[in-house]
Design a protein around this motif. Structure first.
Motif, PDB file in Angstrom:
ATOM      1  N   VAL A   1      -4.488  14.424 -26.493  1.00  0.00           N
ATOM      2  CA  VAL A   1      -5.706  15.179 -26.210  1.00  0.00           C
ATOM      3  C   VAL A   1      -5.957  15.298 -24.711  1.00  0.00           C
ATOM      4  O   VAL A   1      -6.227  16.386 -24.193  1.00  0.00           O
ATOM      5  N   ALA A   2      -5.911  14.171 -23.991  1.00  0.00           N
ATOM      6  CA  ALA A   2      -6.190  14.189 -22.554  1.00  0.00           C
ATOM      7  C   ALA A   2      -5.238  15.103 -21.785  1.00  0.00           C
ATOM      8  O   ALA A   2      -5.684  15.942 -20.992  1.00  0.00           O
ATOM      9  N   PRO A   3      -3.904  14.982 -21.997  1.00  0.00           N
ATOM     10  CA  PRO A   3      -3.016  15.895 -21.261  1.00  0.00           C
ATOM     11  C   PRO A   3      -3.229  17.353 -21.626  1.00  0.00           C
ATOM     12  O   PRO A   3      -3.150  18.231 -20.761  1.00  0.00           O
ATOM     13  N   CYS A   4      -3.537  17.639 -22.887  1.00  0.00           N
ATOM     14  CA  CYS A   4      -3.777  19.030 -23.289  1.00  0.00           C
ATOM     15  C   CYS A   4      -5.040  19.573 -22.636  1.00  0.00           C
ATOM     16  O   CYS A   4      -5.084  20.741 -22.230  1.00  0.00           O
ATOM     17  N   CYS A   5      -6.069  18.735 -22.520  1.00  0.00           N
ATOM     18  CA  CYS A   5      -7.297  19.165 -21.838  1.00  0.00           C
ATOM     19  C   CYS A   5      -6.991  19.544 -20.394  1.00  0.00           C
ATOM     20  O   CYS A   5      -7.444  20.581 -19.897  1.00  0.00           O
ATOM     21  N   LEU A   6      -6.214  18.708 -19.727  1.00  0.00           N
ATOM     22  CA  LEU A   6      -5.865  18.980 -18.329  1.00  0.00           C
ATOM     23  C   LEU A   6      -5.008  20.238 -18.212  1.00  0.00           C
ATOM     24  O   LEU A   6      -5.232  21.068 -17.320  1.00  0.00           O
TER      25      LEU A   6
ATOM     26  N   TRP B   1      -5.576  26.424  -6.745  1.00  0.00           N
ATOM     27  CA  TRP B   1      -4.943  25.161  -6.345  1.00  0.00           C
ATOM     28  C   TRP B   1      -5.527  24.002  -7.140  1.00  0.00           C
ATOM     29  O   TRP B   1      -4.812  23.044  -7.460  1.00  0.00           O
ATOM     30  N   LEU B   2      -6.798  24.081  -7.459  1.00  0.00           N
ATOM     31  CA  LEU B   2      -7.380  23.087  -8.350  1.00  0.00           C
ATOM     32  C   LEU B   2      -6.695  23.163  -9.713  1.00  0.00           C
ATOM     33  O   LEU B   2      -6.417  22.134 -10.338  1.00  0.00           O
ATOM     34  N   GLY B   3      -6.416  24.382 -10.154  1.00  0.00           N
ATOM     35  CA  GLY B   3      -5.713  24.565 -11.420  1.00  0.00           C
ATOM     36  C   GLY B   3      -4.317  23.974 -11.391  1.00  0.00           C
ATOM     37  O   GLY B   3      -3.878  23.318 -12.348  1.00  0.00           O
ATOM     38  N   TYR B   4      -3.584  24.182 -10.299  1.00  0.00           N
ATOM     39  CA  TYR B   4      -2.239  23.621 -10.187  1.00  0.00           C
ATOM     40  C   TYR B   4      -2.278  22.097 -10.235  1.00  0.00           C
ATOM     41  O   TYR B   4      -1.417  21.457 -10.867  1.00  0.00           O
ATOM     42  N   CYS B   5      -3.267  21.520  -9.581  1.00  0.00           N
ATOM     43  CA  CYS B   5      -3.401  20.055  -9.588  1.00  0.00           C
ATOM     44  C   CYS B   5      -3.663  19.539 -11.006  1.00  0.00           C
ATOM     45  O   CYS B   5      -3.127  18.500 -11.411  1.00  0.00           O
ATOM     46  N   GLN B   6      -4.478  20.281 -11.760  1.00  0.00           N
ATOM     47  CA  GLN B   6      -4.744  19.886 -13.146  1.00  0.00           C
ATOM     48  C   GLN B   6      -3.462  19.945 -13.973  1.00  0.00           C
ATOM     49  O   GLN B   6      -3.204  19.065 -14.820  1.00  0.00           O
ATOM     50  N   LEU B   7      -2.647  20.954 -13.737  1.00  0.00           N
ATOM     51  CA  LEU B   7      -1.384  21.070 -14.463  1.00  0.00           C
ATOM     52  C   LEU B   7      -0.457  19.897 -14.153  1.00  0.00           C
ATOM     53  O   LEU B   7       0.187  19.350 -15.058  1.00  0.00           O
ATOM     54  N   VAL B   8      -0.381  19.527 -12.891  1.00  0.00           N
ATOM     55  CA  VAL B   8       0.475  18.404 -12.497  1.00  0.00           C
ATOM     56  C   VAL B   8       0.018  17.121 -13.197  1.00  0.00           C
ATOM     57  O   VAL B   8       0.827  16.371 -13.751  1.00  0.00           O
ATOM     58  N   LEU B   9      -1.296  16.881 -13.183  1.00  0.00           N
ATOM     59  CA  LEU B   9      -1.817  15.686 -13.850  1.00  0.00           C
ATOM     60  C   LEU B   9      -1.552  15.729 -15.354  1.00  0.00           C
ATOM     61  O   LEU B   9      -1.227  14.706 -15.970  1.00  0.00           O
ATOM     62  N   GLY B  10      -1.699  16.914 -15.950  1.00  0.00           N
ATOM     63  CA  GLY B  10      -1.450  17.054 -17.383  1.00  0.00           C
ATOM     64  C   GLY B  10      -0.016  16.750 -17.747  1.00  0.00           C
ATOM     65  O   GLY B  10       0.263  16.072 -18.742  1.00  0.00           O
TER      66      GLY B  10
ATOM     67  N   ILE C   1       2.090  14.885 -15.997  1.00  0.00           N
ATOM     68  CA  ILE C   1       2.280  13.443 -15.800  1.00  0.00           C
ATOM     69  C   ILE C   1       1.742  12.672 -17.002  1.00  0.00           C
ATOM     70  O   ILE C   1       2.372  11.728 -17.498  1.00  0.00           O
ATOM     71  N   ASN C   2       0.592  13.105 -17.508  1.00  0.00           N
ATOM     72  CA  ASN C   2      -0.045  12.421 -18.631  1.00  0.00           C
ATOM     73  C   ASN C   2       0.788  12.501 -19.905  1.00  0.00           C
ATOM     74  O   ASN C   2       0.688  11.633 -20.777  1.00  0.00           O
ATOM     75  N   LEU C   3       1.606  13.549 -20.034  1.00  0.00           N
ATOM     76  CA  LEU C   3       2.477  13.665 -21.200  1.00  0.00           C
ATOM     77  C   LEU C   3       3.465  12.512 -21.281  1.00  0.00           C
ATOM     78  O   LEU C   3       3.933  12.152 -22.366  1.00  0.00           O
ATOM     79  N   TRP C   4       3.822  11.950 -20.131  1.00  0.00           N
ATOM     80  CA  TRP C   4       4.741  10.808 -20.084  1.00  0.00           C
ATOM     81  C   TRP C   4       4.001   9.491 -19.850  1.00  0.00           C
ATOM     82  O   TRP C   4       4.632   8.442 -19.769  1.00  0.00           O
ATOM     83  N   MET C   5       2.672   9.560 -19.740  1.00  0.00           N
ATOM     84  CA  MET C   5       1.864   8.352 -19.548  1.00  0.00           C
ATOM     85  C   MET C   5       0.675   8.422 -20.511  1.00  0.00           C
ATOM     86  O   MET C   5      -0.480   8.474 -20.096  1.00  0.00           O
ATOM     87  N   ILE C   6       0.982   8.433 -21.806  1.00  0.00           N
ATOM     88  CA  ILE C   6      -0.031   8.657 -22.831  1.00  0.00           C
ATOM     89  C   ILE C   6      -1.154   7.631 -22.767  1.00  0.00           C
ATOM     90  O   ILE C   6      -2.313   7.946 -22.934  1.00  0.00           O
ATOM     91  N   GLY C   7      -0.823   6.398 -22.483  1.00  0.00           N
ATOM     92  CA  GLY C   7      -1.832   5.353 -22.477  1.00  0.00           C
ATOM     93  C   GLY C   7      -2.771   5.376 -21.293  1.00  0.00           C
ATOM     94  O   GLY C   7      -3.723   4.593 -21.229  1.00  0.00           O
ATOM     95  N   HIS C   8      -2.518   6.279 -20.331  1.00  0.00           N
ATOM     96  CA  HIS C   8      -3.348   6.348 -19.129  1.00  0.00           C
ATOM     97  C   HIS C   8      -4.170   7.638 -19.082  1.00  0.00           C
ATOM     98  O   HIS C   8      -4.552   8.099 -18.014  1.00  0.00           O
ATOM     99  N   GLY C   9      -4.441   8.188 -20.251  1.00  0.00           N
ATOM    100  CA  GLY C   9      -5.162   9.457 -20.315  1.00  0.00           C
ATOM    101  C   GLY C   9      -6.548   9.409 -19.707  1.00  0.00           C
ATOM    102  O   GLY C   9      -6.976  10.345 -19.035  1.00  0.00           O
ATOM    103  N   LEU C  10      -7.264   8.301 -19.923  1.00  0.00           N
ATOM    104  CA  LEU C  10      -8.636   8.203 -19.409  1.00  0.00           C
ATOM    105  C   LEU C  10      -8.653   8.223 -17.882  1.00  0.00           C
ATOM    106  O   LEU C  10      -9.495   8.894 -17.266  1.00  0.00           O
ATOM    107  N   ILE C  11      -7.722   7.514 -17.272  1.00  0.00           N
ATOM    108  CA  ILE C  11      -7.656   7.469 -15.811  1.00  0.00           C
ATOM    109  C   ILE C  11      -7.306   8.840 -15.243  1.00  0.00           C
ATOM    110  O   ILE C  11      -7.956   9.330 -14.306  1.00  0.00           O
ATOM    111  N   LEU C  12      -6.293   9.480 -15.811  1.00  0.00           N
ATOM    112  CA  LEU C  12      -5.873  10.792 -15.316  1.00  0.00           C
ATOM    113  C   LEU C  12      -6.939  11.843 -15.596  1.00  0.00           C
ATOM    114  O   LEU C  12      -7.136  12.767 -14.794  1.00  0.00           O
ATOM    115  N   TRP C  13      -7.625  11.706 -16.719  1.00  0.00           N
ATOM    116  CA  TRP C  13      -8.729  12.613 -17.035  1.00  0.00           C
ATOM    117  C   TRP C  13      -9.827  12.480 -15.988  1.00  0.00           C
ATOM    118  O   TRP C  13     -10.380  13.476 -15.516  1.00  0.00           O
TER     119      TRP C  13
END
Length: 213
Positions: A140-145, A165-174, A176-188
């Motif tokens: 959920v968190a990576p998809c939101c990002l 550029w804000l959008g690009y940053c959100q994509l990068v975080l999203g 990253i979150n796909l490979w760091m599922i347990g850290h969704g709250l922090i990346l969100w």
């Protein structure tokens, strides 16, 4: 000197008129700051829930990812409240800026901006709902990002260019979150909170500070 400056001033005025007609320029940096603060407050609430469960020896992730669990309902309610609060703050400061700049808050350009951002967000909402239905809450968190980033990039052609550029940053975080599922709250929290505040401050300094003096 006046005859030399007059054509330049005319070109500047024409450019401003064209920009106002083709781009929604009333977005306020304070809107980004306010939205970011709301997101951080929502993340802090979720973090408190997480710490409380972990102190009680309960696995936070299993409950958060479990379809229909009380914790998941609490998190979804907190997310909805955070979104509504951020939206209200953004609309409020945008309204104030539109009055100051003399640009109508609702017009053809605003409708185009709303449509181009709403479509990716609506599709993202459907995807998130289906992920929760399938018990895939970790995505959920990576998809939101990711969908939010796509919405910003898609709508950036109708507002200030920096928003992409804000959008690009959100994509990068999203991603990253796909490979760091347990850290969704922090990346969100970083994506919707910290980045919004940084973006808002940058936009205020660039477009609004001098106008307020």
């Amino acid at each position: 000197m006046e005859t030399e400056q007059s054509p330049i001033a005319s070109i500047h005025n024409i450019r401003q008129m064209m920009e106002r007609s083709s781009r929604f320029i009333s977005l306020s940096g304070l809107s980004g700051i306010g939205a970011g603060i709301c997101a951080l407050l929502g993340a802090a609430y979720a973090w408190q829930l997480k710490n409380g469960l972990e102190e009680a020896g309960i696995d936070y992730r299993s409950l958060a990812f479990a379809t229909g669990s009380d914790l998941q309902k609490q998190l979804l309610a907190a997310g909805a409240c955070t979104f509504i609060a951020a939206l209200c703050v953004a609309v409020f400061f945008t309204y104030l800026r539109s009055k100051k700049t003399g640009v109508a808050i609702w017009g053809t350009t605003a409708r185009r901006l709303l449509w181009n951002t709403s479509v990716p967000l609506a599709i993202g909402g459907i995807v998130v709902y289906r992920l929760l239905d399938l018990g895939l809450g970790g995505l959920v968190a990576p998809c939101c990002l990711l969908f939010y980033g796509l919405a910003l990039i898609n709508g950036s052609k109708y507002t200030v260019g920096e928003i992409k550029w804000l959008g690009y940053c959100q994509l990068v975080l999203g991603v990253i979150n796909l490979w760091m599922i347990g850290h969704g709250l922090i990346l969100w929290a970083i994506g919707f909170g910290v980045l919004h505040i940084v973006y808002g401050i940058a936009m205020w300094l660039k477009y609004e500070r001098n106008n307020n003096n």
